[in-house]
Write a protein that holds these residues in place. Structure first.
Motif, PDB file in Angstrom:
ATOM      1  N   ARG A  27     -23.190  -1.763  -6.507  1.00  0.00           N
ATOM      2  CA  ARG A  27     -24.604  -1.087  -6.801  1.00  0.00           C
ATOM      3  C   ARG A  27     -24.870  -1.596  -8.153  1.00  0.00           C
ATOM      4  NH1 ARG A  27     -21.458   3.860  -5.120  1.00  0.00           N
ATOM      5  NH2 ARG A  27     -22.631   4.730  -3.121  1.00  0.00           N
ATOM      6  N   ARG A  28     -24.069  -1.654  -8.932  1.00  0.00           N
ATOM      7  CA  ARG A  28     -24.629  -2.094 -10.220  1.00  0.00           C
ATOM      8  C   ARG A  28     -25.211  -3.717 -10.064  1.00  0.00           C
ATOM      9  NH1 ARG A  28     -19.371  -0.353 -11.857  1.00  0.00           N
ATOM     10  NH2 ARG A  28     -18.540  -2.721 -12.023  1.00  0.00           N
ATOM     11  N   TYR A  29     -24.365  -4.538  -9.187  1.00  0.00           N
ATOM     12  CA  TYR A  29     -25.083  -5.657  -8.971  1.00  0.00           C
ATOM     13  C   TYR A  29     -26.101  -5.808  -8.494  1.00  0.00           C
ATOM     14  CZ  TYR A  29     -24.672 -10.429  -6.452  1.00  0.00           C
ATOM     15  OH  TYR A  29     -24.852 -11.737  -6.200  1.00  0.00           O
ATOM     16  N   VAL A  30     -26.640  -5.141  -7.585  1.00  0.00           N
ATOM     17  CA  VAL A  30     -28.140  -5.026  -7.038  1.00  0.00           C
ATOM     18  C   VAL A  30     -29.018  -4.226  -8.266  1.00  0.00           C
ATOM     19  CG1 VAL A  30     -29.502  -3.738  -5.513  1.00  0.00           C
ATOM     20  CG2 VAL A  30     -27.343  -4.674  -4.729  1.00  0.00           C
ATOM     21  N   ASP A  31     -28.589  -3.186  -8.718  1.00  0.00           N
ATOM     22  CA  ASP A  31     -29.389  -2.602  -9.776  1.00  0.00           C
ATOM     23  C   ASP A  31     -29.552  -3.503 -11.082  1.00  0.00           C
ATOM     24  OD1 ASP A  31     -29.473  -0.289  -8.414  1.00  0.00           O
ATOM     25  OD2 ASP A  31     -27.686   0.623  -9.613  1.00  0.00           O
ATOM     26  N   GLU A  32     -28.887  -4.630 -11.227  1.00  0.00           N
ATOM     27  CA  GLU A  32     -28.928  -5.653 -12.479  1.00  0.00           C
ATOM     28  C   GLU A  32     -29.807  -6.784 -11.752  1.00  0.00           C
ATOM     29  OE1 GLU A  32     -25.238  -6.323 -13.665  1.00  0.00           O
ATOM     30  OE2 GLU A  32     -24.640  -4.512 -14.552  1.00  0.00           O
ATOM     31  N   GLY A  33     -30.091  -6.643 -10.438  1.00  0.00           N
ATOM     32  CA  GLY A  33     -30.987  -7.706  -9.815  1.00  0.00           C
ATOM     33  C   GLY A  33     -30.341  -9.092  -9.760  1.00  0.00           C
ATOM     34  N   ARG A  34     -29.031  -9.075  -9.573  1.00  0.00           N
ATOM     35  CA  ARG A  34     -27.995 -10.278  -9.414  1.00  0.00           C
ATOM     36  C   ARG A  34     -28.104 -10.699  -8.011  1.00  0.00           C
ATOM     37  NH1 ARG A  34     -22.787  -8.115 -11.890  1.00  0.00           N
ATOM     38  NH2 ARG A  34     -22.080 -10.088 -11.054  1.00  0.00           N
ATOM     39  N   ALA A  35     -28.405  -9.986  -6.987  1.00  0.00           N
ATOM     40  CA  ALA A  35     -28.109 -10.617  -5.581  1.00  0.00           C
ATOM     41  C   ALA A  35     -29.002 -11.802  -5.393  1.00  0.00           C
ATOM     42  CB  ALA A  35     -28.971  -9.440  -4.855  1.00  0.00           C
ATOM     43  N   VAL A  36     -28.329 -12.658  -4.753  1.00  0.00           N
ATOM     44  CA  VAL A  36     -28.579 -13.927  -4.315  1.00  0.00           C
ATOM     45  C   VAL A  36     -29.526 -14.043  -3.118  1.00  0.00           C
ATOM     46  CG1 VAL A  36     -28.219 -16.177  -4.255  1.00  0.00           C
ATOM     47  CG2 VAL A  36     -26.923 -14.761  -5.679  1.00  0.00           C
ATOM     48  N   ALA A  37     -30.717 -14.993  -2.998  1.00  0.00           N
ATOM     49  CA  ALA A  37     -31.538 -14.835  -1.542  1.00  0.00           C
ATOM     50  C   ALA A  37     -30.612 -16.035  -0.892  1.00  0.00           C
ATOM     51  CB  ALA A  37     -32.828 -15.551  -1.952  1.00  0.00           C
ATOM     52  N   PRO A  38     -30.725 -15.760   0.627  1.00  0.00           N
ATOM     53  CA  PRO A  38     -29.995 -16.676   1.256  1.00  0.00           C
ATOM     54  C   PRO A  38     -30.705 -18.170   1.427  1.00  0.00           C
ATOM     55  CG  PRO A  38     -30.648 -14.708   2.603  1.00  0.00           C
ATOM     56  CD  PRO A  38     -31.214 -14.703   1.295  1.00  0.00           C
ATOM     57  N   LEU A  39     -31.856 -18.283   0.743  1.00  0.00           N
ATOM     58  CA  LEU A  39     -32.476 -19.726   0.674  1.00  0.00           C
ATOM     59  C   LEU A  39     -31.657 -20.350  -0.536  1.00  0.00           C
ATOM     60  CD1 LEU A  39     -36.450 -19.197   1.315  1.00  0.00           C
ATOM     61  CD2 LEU A  39     -34.705 -20.487   2.590  1.00  0.00           C
ATOM     62  N   GLU A  40     -31.167 -19.507  -1.484  1.00  0.00           N
ATOM     63  CA  GLU A  40     -30.714 -20.146  -2.595  1.00  0.00           C
ATOM     64  C   GLU A  40     -29.246 -20.188  -2.484  1.00  0.00           C
ATOM     65  OE1 GLU A  40     -32.073 -17.665  -5.865  1.00  0.00           O
ATOM     66  OE2 GLU A  40     -34.009 -18.087  -5.336  1.00  0.00           O
ATOM     67  N   GLY A  41     -28.630 -19.421  -1.834  1.00  0.00           N
ATOM     68  CA  GLY A  41     -26.965 -19.132  -1.898  1.00  0.00           C
ATOM     69  C   GLY A  41     -26.151 -20.418  -1.592  1.00  0.00           C
ATOM     70  N   PRO A  42     -26.496 -21.184  -0.259  1.00  0.00           N
ATOM     71  CA  PRO A  42     -25.476 -22.325   0.015  1.00  0.00           C
ATOM     72  C   PRO A  42     -25.461 -23.471  -1.518  1.00  0.00           C
ATOM     73  CG  PRO A  42     -27.163 -21.843   1.699  1.00  0.00           C
ATOM     74  CD  PRO A  42     -27.453 -20.979   0.597  1.00  0.00           C
ATOM     75  N   VAL A  43     -26.520 -23.623  -1.980  1.00  0.00           N
ATOM     76  CA  VAL A  43     -26.642 -24.497  -2.883  1.00  0.00           C
ATOM     77  C   VAL A  43     -25.640 -23.821  -4.090  1.00  0.00           C
ATOM     78  CG1 VAL A  43     -27.887 -25.813  -4.803  1.00  0.00           C
ATOM     79  CG2 VAL A  43     -28.399 -25.978  -2.488  1.00  0.00           C
ATOM     80  N   ARG A  44     -25.760 -22.556  -4.526  1.00  0.00           N
ATOM     81  CA  ARG A  44     -25.412 -21.869  -5.605  1.00  0.00           C
ATOM     82  C   ARG A  44     -23.773 -21.708  -5.249  1.00  0.00           C
ATOM     83  NH1 ARG A  44     -28.210 -17.785  -8.118  1.00  0.00           N
ATOM     84  NH2 ARG A  44     -26.233 -16.631  -8.482  1.00  0.00           N
ATOM     85  N   GLN A  45     -23.519 -21.605  -3.945  1.00  0.00           N
ATOM     86  CA  GLN A  45     -22.050 -21.636  -3.618  1.00  0.00           C
ATOM     87  C   GLN A  45     -21.358 -22.873  -3.851  1.00  0.00           C
ATOM     88  OE1 GLN A  45     -21.008 -20.040   0.342  1.00  0.00           O
ATOM     89  NE2 GLN A  45     -22.329 -18.286   0.076  1.00  0.00           N
ATOM     90  N   ARG A  46     -22.025 -23.973  -3.672  1.00  0.00           N
ATOM     91  CA  ARG A  46     -21.337 -25.342  -3.596  1.00  0.00           C
ATOM     92  C   ARG A  46     -21.198 -25.834  -5.155  1.00  0.00           C
ATOM     93  NH1 ARG A  46     -24.720 -30.588  -1.268  1.00  0.00           N
ATOM     94  NH2 ARG A  46     -25.926 -29.650  -2.883  1.00  0.00           N
ATOM     95  N   THR A  47     -22.195 -25.323  -5.850  1.00  0.00           N
ATOM     96  CA  THR A  47     -22.338 -25.694  -7.441  1.00  0.00           C
ATOM     97  C   THR A  47     -21.114 -24.796  -7.946  1.00  0.00           C
ATOM     98  OG1 THR A  47     -24.498 -26.093  -7.191  1.00  0.00           O
ATOM     99  CG2 THR A  47     -23.344 -25.595  -9.306  1.00  0.00           C
ATOM    100  N   ALA A  48     -20.993 -23.622  -7.731  1.00  0.00           N
ATOM    101  CA  ALA A  48     -19.855 -22.754  -8.300  1.00  0.00           C
ATOM    102  C   ALA A  48     -18.637 -23.306  -7.909  1.00  0.00           C
ATOM    103  CB  ALA A  48     -19.940 -21.147  -7.720  1.00  0.00           C
ATOM    104  N   VAL A  49     -18.288 -23.619  -6.787  1.00  0.00           N
ATOM    105  CA  VAL A  49     -16.982 -24.001  -6.263  1.00  0.00           C
ATOM    106  C   VAL A  49     -16.533 -25.302  -6.956  1.00  0.00           C
ATOM    107  CG1 VAL A  49     -15.848 -25.075  -4.431  1.00  0.00           C
ATOM    108  CG2 VAL A  49     -17.139 -23.009  -4.224  1.00  0.00           C
ATOM    109  N   ILE A  50     -17.638 -26.307  -7.216  1.00  0.00           N
ATOM    110  CA  ILE A  50     -17.334 -27.866  -7.904  1.00  0.00           C
ATOM    111  C   ILE A  50     -17.231 -27.547  -9.151  1.00  0.00           C
ATOM    112  CG2 ILE A  50     -18.387 -29.938  -8.222  1.00  0.00           C
ATOM    113  CD1 ILE A  50     -19.718 -29.869  -5.659  1.00  0.00           C
ATOM    114  N   GLU A  51     -17.892 -26.737  -9.710  1.00  0.00           N
ATOM    115  CA  GLU A  51     -17.681 -26.759 -11.291  1.00  0.00           C
ATOM    116  C   GLU A  51     -16.400 -25.847 -11.712  1.00  0.00           C
ATOM    117  OE1 GLU A  51     -21.208 -24.536 -12.647  1.00  0.00           O
ATOM    118  OE2 GLU A  51     -22.498 -26.283 -12.656  1.00  0.00           O
ATOM    119  N   ALA A  52     -16.072 -25.032 -10.638  1.00  0.00           N
ATOM    120  CA  ALA A  52     -14.698 -24.163 -10.962  1.00  0.00           C
ATOM    121  C   ALA A  52     -13.523 -24.921 -10.912  1.00  0.00           C
ATOM    122  CB  ALA A  52     -14.794 -22.709 -10.483  1.00  0.00           C
ATOM    123  N   LEU A  53     -13.614 -25.940  -9.807  1.00  0.00           N
ATOM    124  CA  LEU A  53     -12.220 -26.599  -9.340  1.00  0.00           C
ATOM    125  C   LEU A  53     -11.763 -27.485 -10.709  1.00  0.00           C
ATOM    126  CD1 LEU A  53     -13.098 -28.048  -5.927  1.00  0.00           C
ATOM    127  CD2 LEU A  53     -11.433 -26.092  -6.762  1.00  0.00           C
ATOM    128  N   GLY A  54     -12.692 -27.952 -11.485  1.00  0.00           N
ATOM    129  CA  GLY A  54     -11.971 -28.948 -12.618  1.00  0.00           C
ATOM    130  C   GLY A  54     -11.324 -29.910 -12.092  1.00  0.00           C
TER     131      GLY A  54
END
Length: 279
Positions: A27-54
């Protein structure tokens, strides 16, 4: 950054499918406007994984809690990414069938051990109170759409957008309808072709759907594949109709009609898969 050439099968669950803490978080996640659009999500997912792996893959990454969200007049539905589980499963899969020297180079034993614990805990439900029921809400297929996914949808549930920067092709349906369709398809396939690979694939999809809340919504998203196909091809795409025609032919015992629909469908998506070699 360009779109990933992949398609996605997602399940959006109502908040009541999650424990109290997760409900408050989403609920907080949505109220804060943090939800990701499907058009943006795949690239965001890949970037998050690559950056986090180290460097060196010596630890499982700390990944953010993100989700796709559907909002209706009276319901909020969430499709969590569950990236930590996906990375853990990928790490274990990368070691399968690979000589130990190579496996240890790509996925060191210390990381494999951490991944195994994460996957086993999640599957056993040991972290249910902290993270909610252990489910993976999104399946991904690169360079095509698995034929079994089309079984779950009706042609009338298709939504096509051809506007520049917003191009998309999606199907959405209630999970109860998707379950009925997969059940009917399984019945036809078992009677007509037996325990063939296509039967096992549809059965796997049906089992996956059983993991979710009965008021969930199922979505098939062509994702980055729309960047490979012109507008007229997307508009004329009748893959769901071909799957339905093939199943109807099998149920009537008309093998030639079923085979014609199947061959046309396979040829269409093979042409898309072959584009990977040109990429």
């Amino acid at each position: 950054m360009p779109s990933l050439f992949a398609s996605y099968l997602r399940v959006y669950e109502p908040l009541t499918a999650f424990d109290r803490d997760r409900q408050s978080f989403w609920r907080r996640y949505v109220d804060e406007g943090r939800a990701v659009a499907p058009l943006e999500g795949p690239v965001r997912q890949r970037t998050a994984v690559i950056e986090a792996l180290g460097a060196g893959w010596t630890r499982l990454p700390d990944l953010p809690d993100e989700a796709y969200v559907l909002e209706t007049d009276d319901t909020l539905l969430v499709c969590p990414w569950n990236l930590r589980i996906r990375v853990a499963e990928a790490a274990l899969s990368a070691r399968d069938g690979v000589p130990s020297v190579l496996a240890d180079a790509f996925v060191p034993p210390v990381l494999a051990g951490q991944a195994k614990v994460v996957v086993e805990d999640w599957r056993s439900g040991a972290r249910v109170l902290e993270h909610g029921v252990p489910r993976v809400h999104e399946q991904i297929a690169t360079w095509g759409v698995p034929l079994r996914w089309f079984v779950l949808f009706d042609p009338q549930e298709r939504h096509l957008v051809t506007e520049p920067e917003r191009r998309a092709l999606r199907y959405r349906t209630e999970i109860s309808k998707a379950r009925r369709r997969s059940s009917r398809a399984l019945s036809v396939l078992r009677k007509s072709v037996g325990e063939a690979p296509i039967t096992e694939a549809v059965e796997e999809a049906a089992r996956w759907l059983e993991e979710f809340h009965p008021r969930s919504v199922v979505e098939l998203d062509y994702g980055g594949l729309v960047q490979l196909l012109p507008d007229d091809t997307l508009a004329a795409d009748d893959s769901t109709e071909l799957v339905a025609a093939g199943l109807a032919g099998l149920s009537r015992g008309e093998a030639e009609d079923a085979s014609a629909a199947y061959d046309k469908l396979v040829a269409r998506w093979r042409a898309v898969q072959l584009l990977e070699r040109c990429n």
